[in-house]
Design an enzyme around this catalytic site. Structure first.
Site, PDB file in Angstrom:
ATOM      1  N   LYS A 193      29.314 -13.933  -8.981  1.00  0.00           N
ATOM      2  CA  LYS A 193      28.867 -12.777  -9.750  1.00  0.00           C
ATOM      3  C   LYS A 193      29.954 -12.319 -10.726  1.00  0.00           C
ATOM      4  O   LYS A 193      31.141 -12.571 -10.495  1.00  0.00           O
ATOM      5  CB  LYS A 193      28.553 -11.604  -8.803  1.00  0.00           C
ATOM      6  CG  LYS A 193      27.354 -11.792  -7.902  1.00  0.00           C
ATOM      7  CD  LYS A 193      27.185 -10.571  -7.010  1.00  0.00           C
ATOM      8  CE  LYS A 193      25.999 -10.731  -6.075  1.00  0.00           C
ATOM      9  NZ  LYS A 193      24.711 -10.673  -6.791  1.00  0.00           N
ATOM     10  N   ARG A 215      17.102 -14.626   0.522  1.00  0.00           N
ATOM     11  CA  ARG A 215      15.849 -15.255   0.960  1.00  0.00           C
ATOM     12  C   ARG A 215      16.110 -16.394   1.941  1.00  0.00           C
ATOM     13  O   ARG A 215      15.275 -16.682   2.798  1.00  0.00           O
ATOM     14  CB  ARG A 215      15.057 -15.727  -0.257  1.00  0.00           C
ATOM     15  CG  ARG A 215      15.704 -16.826  -1.063  1.00  0.00           C
ATOM     16  CD  ARG A 215      15.235 -16.850  -2.513  1.00  0.00           C
ATOM     17  NE  ARG A 215      15.772 -15.720  -3.268  1.00  0.00           N
ATOM     18  CZ  ARG A 215      15.514 -15.498  -4.560  1.00  0.00           C
ATOM     19  NH1 ARG A 215      14.721 -16.320  -5.219  1.00  0.00           N
ATOM     20  NH2 ARG A 215      16.036 -14.457  -5.179  1.00  0.00           N
TER      21      ARG A 215
END
Length: 502
Positions: A277, A351
């Site tokens: 990130k 997920r």
């Protein structure tokens, strides 16, 4: 925690007294009497509409002109139009009052309420006001060692007198137990990631829930490997801190009654892994475990009330870190279900954690429904901002019940779409599925939901709550300071209580 006590009127002994006034600015006989005791201070204040108009949420603190007596301040609190008052508005008014008297450095506050307000009994109103004040009293400043004494000020007590103190006490005690779940959720979410490693977090869960007769099991990496949880383990393999799966089982009714499964994403810190990130605001990734915290907080709220339901909570606790051992873009992992997933982006890790966690919950407990909670996608923030969480579901009735519960506690949900076209977008050329969609920038929240949906077994009701936009706030609200909100605890508690109590 703020001390709240329901007592007889003659026993009220506080520095400040709260006075409710609606936008009609008319005083009833009780307020006229109070006004006379304070030499017309209330009537003089409301006569000057520049000072006080009675609009909802307006708070005016005025020093008493009576030199004798304990009451040093009157706190005028605007109700607005009584016909428009709701439980949410009354509770938030309690929070606003607490915040204002805290800023005014008033240590003890009192409220006398004997009459109905709109459609609510005095005991109901009092319990809501007290609940709002309690939630707003939350602080997380234990690491601030140089705070001045004035900045450490807290309101010590809230004394309330109603026409039915026993009923008010009963109502508030329930709200207090729910608040304890919210406070745990806020506390663990606000903790720095070096303080809440997966092991430490798991131990804190066990410590609090085992006292509430909840069975807690902590699975380490060896146990998860034996179960085939390659998706969850792949996310955490770059970290020196071992991943954990925490299983919380609460049986409040017949053991043969079906379970509700709550599953939470617990990414303790999310660097993005090899798909790193940007550094700007990366520190906020300590909140990437708020879904798991909401699940634990809900378990606390349910178990402490001894609700007659069967619930299992499952949270996957991992750190998504870059290292020589970290998962790489392009890796293929085998999930507990046997399905394979191509990891095209290591920053779409939540997920993967949920895939194994929801499958485990279904295999072991055969639940009637599964609700997963996760700070899953930035796309949901773009779609809904900080007002709504996204709700995806394979069952309209389940979605409607969740949305209704959210409206009742002001933890709002917005139904988001599932569609076979979105499902097709996560097909992979070399595995059963990919962990991101194949159309860049398109329907990111829906494709993420479809990834999880592929791990929901036939006949199981399922809802996915993407709380990325609402889990933490950069500004205070009526019910708490900036930081972790504790979103999801009150919503899920309300949903469970309204729909699954035996």
């Amino acid at each position: 925690m703020l001390h709240v006590n329901f007592t007889e009127e003659e026993s009220l002994n506080t520095q400040a007294l709260i006075v409710f006034i609606d936008d009609k600015l008319k005083l009833d006989s009780e307020l006229i009497n109070l006004d006379q005791q304070h030499h017309g201070l209330i009537s003089k204040t409301i006569a000057n509409k520049l000072q006080f108009t009675g609009k909802y949420g307006q708070i005016k603190i005025i020093p008493s002109v009576v030199k004798s007596g304990e009451v040093k301040y009157l706190v005028l609190a605007g109700l607005g139009s009584e016909e428009k008052l709701t439980e949410v508005k009354i509770e938030e008014l309690g929070g606003k009052i607490l915040q204002n008297v805290t800023n005014a450095k008033i240590a003890t506050i009192g409220l006398k309420i004997k009459n109905r307000i709109s459609n609510f009994t005095s005991s109901h109103v009092a319990s809501l006001i007290a609940s709002g004040a309690l939630l707003a009293s939350y602080r997380f400043d234990k690491y601030r060692t140089t705070l001045k004494e004035a900045d450490k000020f807290v309101v010590e007590s809230f004394e309330i007198s109603t026409d039915n103190n026993a009923e008010a006490t009963k109502l508030f005690e329930v709200k207090k137990l729910i608040a304890e779940g919210v406070f745990f959720t806020r506390d663990i979410s606000n903790e720095p990631s070096n303080i809440k490693t997966p092991q430490i977090y798991a131990e804190r869960i066990a410590d609090i829930l085992e006292e509430l007769n909840v069975d807690v099991s902590i699975l380490g990496e060896r146990e998860m490997k034996n179960l085939g949880m390659g998706a969850l383990l792949g996310v955490g393999q770059g970290s020196q801190n071992e991943s954990k799966l925490v299983v919380m089982e609460y049986q409040g009714t017949n053991k043969d009654a079906p379970y509700i499964a709550l599953v939470g994403k617990g990414v303790i810190f999310d660097t993005g892994g090899i798909s790193l990130k940007p550094s700007n605001n990366m520190h906020l990734m300590r909140y990437d475990m708020c879904g798991s915290a909401a699940v634990v907080g809900t378990m606390i709220a349910v178990a402490s009330q001894e609700l007659p339901v069967n619930i299992v909570g499952v949270v996957g606790l991992v750190e998504n870190m870059p290292s020589g051992n970290a998962q790489r873009p392009g890796d293929v992992v085998t999930t507990m279900s046997g399905q394979t997933a191509e990891v095209l982006n290591t920053d779409a890790e939540g997920r993967l954690v949920l895939a194994d966690a929801v499958w485990y919950a279904q295999e072991k407990f055969k639940p009637k429904c599964v609700i997963d909670v996760a700070t899953l996608t930035g796309a949901i923030v773009v779609s809904l901002g900080p007002t709504y969480a996204g709700c995806f579901s394979n069952n309209d009735e389940l979605a409607d019940k969740l949305i209704k519960a959210g409206e009742e506690v002001n933890e709002k949900l917005w139904r988001m779409p599932l569609h076979e076209d979105y499902d097709a977008m996560i097909n992979s050329d070399i595995a059963d599925m990919a962990n991101i969609g194949n159309v860049p920038g398109a329907a990111g929240s829906s494709t993420a939901a479809h990834f999880i949906k592929r791990f929901i077994q036939e006949g199981v009701e399922w809802a996915h709550l993407d709380i990325a936009g609402v889990a933490n706030s950069n500004k205070p609200s009526s019910l708490g300071p900036k930081g972790a909100v504790g979103y999801g605890v009150r919503l899920l508690e309300k949903f469970i209580k309204e729909n699954y109590e035996q």
